[in-house]
Design a protein around this motif. Sequence first.
Motif, short mmCIF file in Angstrom:
data_model
loop_
_atom_site.label_atom_id
_atom_site.label_comp_id
_atom_site.label_asym_id
_atom_site.label_seq_id
_atom_site.Cartn_x
_atom_site.Cartn_y
_atom_site.Cartn_z
N TYR A 1 45.41 6.13 74.74
CA TYR A 1 45.96 6.06 73.38
C TYR A 1 45.53 7.25 72.54
N ALA A 2 44.55 8.00 73.00
CA ALA A 2 43.93 9.06 72.20
C ALA A 2 44.87 10.25 72.00
N SER A 3 44.56 11.01 70.98
CA SER A 3 45.32 12.23 70.71
C SER A 3 44.65 13.45 71.32
N GLN B 1 52.31 11.40 71.30
CA GLN B 1 51.85 10.32 70.43
C GLN B 1 52.95 9.33 70.06
N GLU B 2 54.19 9.74 70.26
CA GLU B 2 55.32 8.88 69.90
C GLU B 2 55.57 7.85 70.99
N PRO B 3 55.55 6.54 70.66
CA PRO B 3 55.85 5.52 71.67
C PRO B 3 57.28 5.66 72.18
N THR B 4 57.48 5.39 73.46
CA THR B 4 58.83 5.41 74.02
C THR B 4 59.61 4.18 73.59
N ASP B 5 58.92 3.12 73.25
CA ASP B 5 59.55 1.91 72.73
C ASP B 5 59.44 1.96 71.21
#
Length: 123
Positions: free
Chosen positions: A6-8, A30-34
Amino acid sequence: VFVPQYASTILIFDYGTKSWEEVPVDPVWQEPTDPRAKAQPKFSDCVALPDGRVLFVPYYHPSIVLFEPTTKTWEEVGKFEGGAKWNGCKMLPDGRVAFVPFASSSILLFDLCSHSWEMVGNF
């Protein structure tokens, strides 16, 4: 090298000096695919390769990532649809990497030399 679920950042740890360095990842990661999700784990595992690179196993991330810790650069290989694809990987004696399925219906065999892959089985 520690995998950024989850880290950047990618964390590079030097066990000799007991120090670490953080390398920012591509902001697009960082952008969720969902679109309904606030966050998604990008990668489920990583493995150190014989040449010093680190391979990240895609979980929700759409591609395999080969990270070069000395230059702090990465290469994305392939385009894989779906989420929660593979849960880990193992180096095989012939130099390929086998990806362990989670939600994927197949084992993925990845050839490091040719950057090609093959889906095996239909579970």
